[in-house]
Write an enzyme that holds these catalytic residues in place. Structure first.
Site, PDB file in Angstrom:
ATOM      1  N   ASN A  11      29.874  17.359 -28.167  1.00 29.77           N
ATOM      2  CA  ASN A  11      30.665  16.308 -27.519  1.00 29.77           C
ATOM      3  C   ASN A  11      29.933  15.746 -26.314  1.00 29.77           C
ATOM      4  OD1 ASN A  11      32.269  16.603 -24.768  1.00 29.77           O
ATOM      5  ND2 ASN A  11      31.967  18.678 -25.561  1.00 29.77           N
ATOM      6  N   PHE A  26      34.325  13.217 -19.443  1.00 28.70           N
ATOM      7  CA  PHE A  26      35.542  13.250 -18.609  1.00 28.70           C
ATOM      8  C   PHE A  26      36.404  11.996 -18.789  1.00 28.70           C
ATOM      9  CE2 PHE A  26      33.253  15.951 -15.112  1.00 28.70           C
ATOM     10  CZ  PHE A  26      33.301  17.051 -15.931  1.00 28.70           C
ATOM     11  N   SER A  84      29.603  20.371 -16.970  1.00 31.57           N
ATOM     12  CA  SER A  84      29.592  19.475 -18.132  1.00 31.57           C
ATOM     13  C   SER A  84      28.239  18.783 -18.185  1.00 31.57           C
ATOM     14  CB  SER A  84      30.697  18.427 -17.994  1.00 31.57           C
ATOM     15  OG  SER A  84      30.420  17.373 -18.901  1.00 31.57           O
ATOM     16  N   ASN A 143      27.686  16.048 -19.568  1.00 30.85           N
ATOM     17  CA  ASN A 143      27.908  14.643 -19.919  1.00 30.85           C
ATOM     18  C   ASN A 143      28.184  13.719 -18.742  1.00 30.85           C
ATOM     19  OD1 ASN A 143      27.688  15.392 -22.668  1.00 30.85           O
ATOM     20  ND2 ASN A 143      29.766  16.217 -22.532  1.00 30.85           N
ATOM     21  N   THR A 144      28.047  14.241 -17.539  1.00 28.40           N
ATOM     22  CA  THR A 144      28.151  13.400 -16.340  1.00 28.40           C
ATOM     23  C   THR A 144      26.829  13.538 -15.607  1.00 28.40           C
ATOM     24  OG1 THR A 144      30.539  13.664 -16.156  1.00 28.40           O
ATOM     25  CG2 THR A 144      29.394  13.085 -14.132  1.00 28.40           C
ATOM     26  N   LYS A 167      33.069  26.921 -13.126  1.00 30.69           N
ATOM     27  CA  LYS A 167      32.615  27.035 -14.518  1.00 30.69           C
ATOM     28  C   LYS A 167      31.126  26.706 -14.586  1.00 30.69           C
ATOM     29  CE  LYS A 167      33.913  25.632 -19.180  1.00 30.69           C
ATOM     30  NZ  LYS A 167      34.961  24.957 -19.941  1.00 30.69           N
ATOM     31  N   ASN A 224      30.202  26.879 -20.062  1.00 31.14           N
ATOM     32  CA  ASN A 224      30.494  25.577 -20.657  1.00 31.14           C
ATOM     33  C   ASN A 224      29.610  25.396 -21.897  1.00 31.14           C
ATOM     34  OD1 ASN A 224      31.321  22.812 -20.928  1.00 31.14           O
ATOM     35  ND2 ASN A 224      31.671  22.749 -18.719  1.00 31.14           N
TER      36      ASN A 224
HETATM   37  C1  LIG Z   1      35.545  18.054 -27.185  1.00 28.20           C
HETATM   38  C2  LIG Z   1      35.327  18.990 -26.043  1.00 28.20           C
HETATM   39  C3  LIG Z   1      35.675  18.582 -24.761  1.00 28.20           C
HETATM   40  C4  LIG Z   1      35.478  19.445 -23.693  1.00 28.20           C
HETATM   41  N1  LIG Z   1      35.852  19.031 -22.437  1.00 28.20           N
HETATM   42  C5  LIG Z   1      35.723  19.889 -21.402  1.00 28.20           C
HETATM   43  C6  LIG Z   1      36.187  19.524 -20.113  1.00 28.20           C
HETATM   44  O1  LIG Z   1      36.734  18.438 -19.902  1.00 28.20           O
HETATM   45  N2  LIG Z   1      36.025  20.421 -19.105  1.00 28.20           N
HETATM   46  C7  LIG Z   1      35.447  21.649 -19.296  1.00 28.20           C
HETATM   47  O2  LIG Z   1      35.332  22.426 -18.345  1.00 28.20           O
HETATM   48  N3  LIG Z   1      35.020  22.019 -20.518  1.00 28.20           N
HETATM   49  C8  LIG Z   1      35.148  21.185 -21.562  1.00 28.20           C
HETATM   50  N4  LIG Z   1      34.725  21.572 -22.793  1.00 28.20           N
HETATM   51  C9  LIG Z   1      34.097  22.906 -22.958  1.00 28.20           C
HETATM   52  C10 LIG Z   1      35.114  23.947 -23.402  1.00 28.20           C
HETATM   53  O3  LIG Z   1      36.102  24.142 -22.427  1.00 28.20           O
HETATM   54  C11 LIG Z   1      34.422  25.303 -23.684  1.00 28.20           C
HETATM   55  O4  LIG Z   1      33.971  25.853 -22.478  1.00 28.20           O
HETATM   56  C12 LIG Z   1      33.249  25.185 -24.623  1.00 28.20           C
HETATM   57  O5  LIG Z   1      33.546  24.308 -25.686  1.00 28.20           O
HETATM   58  C13 LIG Z   1      32.834  26.534 -25.207  1.00 28.20           C
HETATM   59  O6  LIG Z   1      33.894  27.146 -25.878  1.00 28.20           O
HETATM   60  P1  LIG Z   1      34.106  27.063 -27.468  1.00 28.20           P
HETATM   61  O7  LIG Z   1      32.808  27.479 -28.111  1.00 28.20           O
HETATM   62  O8  LIG Z   1      35.258  27.980 -27.728  1.00 28.20           O
HETATM   63  O9  LIG Z   1      34.425  25.639 -27.778  1.00 28.20           O
HETATM   64  C14 LIG Z   1      34.907  20.732 -23.894  1.00 28.20           C
HETATM   65  C15 LIG Z   1      34.573  21.130 -25.186  1.00 28.20           C
HETATM   66  C16 LIG Z   1      34.781  20.294 -26.252  1.00 28.20           C
HETATM   67  C17 LIG Z   1      34.410  20.760 -27.645  1.00 28.20           C
END
Ligand SMILES: Cc1cc2nc3c(=O)[nH]c(=O)nc-3n(C[C@H](O)[C@H](O)[C@H](O)COP(=O)(O)O)c2cc1C
Length: 347
Positions: free
Chosen positions: A117, A121, A182, A184-185, A220, A248
């Site tokens: 992704n 934000f 993140s 992405n910023t 995080k 993350n």
């Molecule tokens: C579509 C998507 C959007 C996410 N948006 C955020 C976010 O806004 N803030 C954040 O701290 N992590 C965000 N994450 C990261 C998740 O909170 C998580 O830390 C990460 O995906 C690893 O866990 P997982 O393997 O169970 O997905 C996002 C992940 C995905 C897939």
């Protein structure tokens, strides 16, 4: 129930664009949470034996939470709580609303049970999130609120931007997650660096310490940190008394085939599991019990959750696993933890 999701519902949903599906899921959850009978039925189906744990002064009925990014605008929390989570981390919320990155920005790597992704934000801003959440309180589980930086705010101005968002959200969260990881910023991850992190977190902790209820903070972190950066973050956490969430999503692509390397963004799900576990293990070794820890990254079953708890996480979070295994994943994990005899360590 998980079987039904994987065989039927997932097949259906995966015919559609991932972001479209996500938005539809949030909209349905929003509608469903206003129907008490539906909520109670879901809660009954998702019910598992409690595994109570206290972390950073908060009592959780179990250690399995929803990771940030799933409910960015804090609008479906009542429904999500009914899925059996021990806590929900909502957001990431920024002070001002922003559209996020251009679409497409969300990709399924189905055969790898992974997601890339680069949402950036996208959210309705702190005031709107606060309004939504206020309507849903009180919730049966603790709520964490993840806070990030507006894309048009410089790194130098970031501390004030986070602080303003915190002030809006403070009454509504039980803990706060400071998102500096993140991918992405632009430049967000540079906020990890020792002194910058201190300058970012200090005003947040100062604000909290002046409030009637002093609430805990977690930072995080990215799985792509150099060892020295990780060491500095852990020492700061121990000194300033905040927790850490490891991790993350990753910008690394070594765990997926070549063709995914050109997709910019953060990789999550199964291919992240090993890397985020390595970072969690190193974090726990450096922290030596001084820092509250959450594990996030690649949990798709009970064994993966248990692995993180054994590595030193006090709590764990799931996101991608829900997409691939369905909403009853939480119950599956909790049943597994109960069967395995896991009990929270006395800290
Ligand atoms: C579509 C998507 C959007 C996410 N948006 C955020 C976010 O806004 N803030 C954040 O701290 N992590 C965000 N994450 C990261 C998740 O909170 C998580 O830390 C990460 O995906 C690893 O866990 P997982 O393997 O169970 O997905 C996002 C992940 C995905 C897939």
């Amino acid at each position: 129930m998980g079987f039904l999701y994987r065989k039927l519902i997932r097949r259906l949903l995966f015919n559609f664009n991932p972001e479209l599906v996500h938005d539809a899921v949030i909209r349905s959850a929003r509608a469903a949470q206003n129907v008490p009978l539906l909520n109670s039925m879901v809660a009954l189906m998702a019910r598992a034996k409690d595994l109570p744990v206290t972390v950073a002064g908060i009592k959780f009925r179990n250690p399995v939470g929803l990771a940030a990014g799933f409910d960015k605008n804090c609008e479906a929390a009542r429904f999500l709580a009914g899925l059996g989570f021990g806590f929900l981390e909502l957001g990431t919320v920024t002070l001002r609303p922003q559209p996020g990155n251009p679409k497409p920005r969300l990709f399924r790597l189905h055969e790898h049970r992974a997601i890339i992704n680069r949402m950036g934000f996208n959210n309705a801003g702190a005031w709107e999130a606060a309004r939504s959440l206020e309507r849903l309180l009180p919730l049966p589980v603790p709520v964490g609120i993840s806070i990030g930086k507006n894309a048009d705010c410089s790194i130098e101005a970031a501390p004030a931007n986070y602080l303003e968002a915190l002030k809006v959200m403070y009454p509504f969260g039980d803990y706060f997650a400071v998102n500096v990881s993140s991918p992405n910023t632009l430049q967000l991850r540079s906020l990890h660096a020792g002194e910058r992190l201190r300058r970012l977190v200090e005003p947040l902790l100062d604000f909290a310490s002046g409030q009637k209820r002093v609430k805990p903070f977690f930072v995080k972190i990215a799985p792509d940190l150099e060892h020295q950066e990780l060491e500095a973050a852990v020492e700061l956490a121990a000194e300033m008394k905040f927790g850490l969430i490891a991790t993350n999503t990753t910008v690394a692509r070594s765990s997926v085939p070549e063709r995914w390397r050109s997709y910019e963004g953060g990789l999550s799900g199964r291919p992240l599991r090993q890397l985020s576990n390595e970072v969690l293990g190193r974090t726990a070794a450096l922290a030596k019990g001084r820092v509250a820890l959450m594990g996030s990254g690649g949990i798709s079953d009970g064994a993966a959750a248990l692995e993180k708890l054994k590595l030193g996480a006090d709590l764990v979070q799931v996101y991608s696993g829900l997409v691939y295994e369905g909403p009853f994943l939480v119950k599956e994990i909790l049943d597994y933890l109960n069967r395995s005899g896991w009990r929270p360590p006395h800290r």
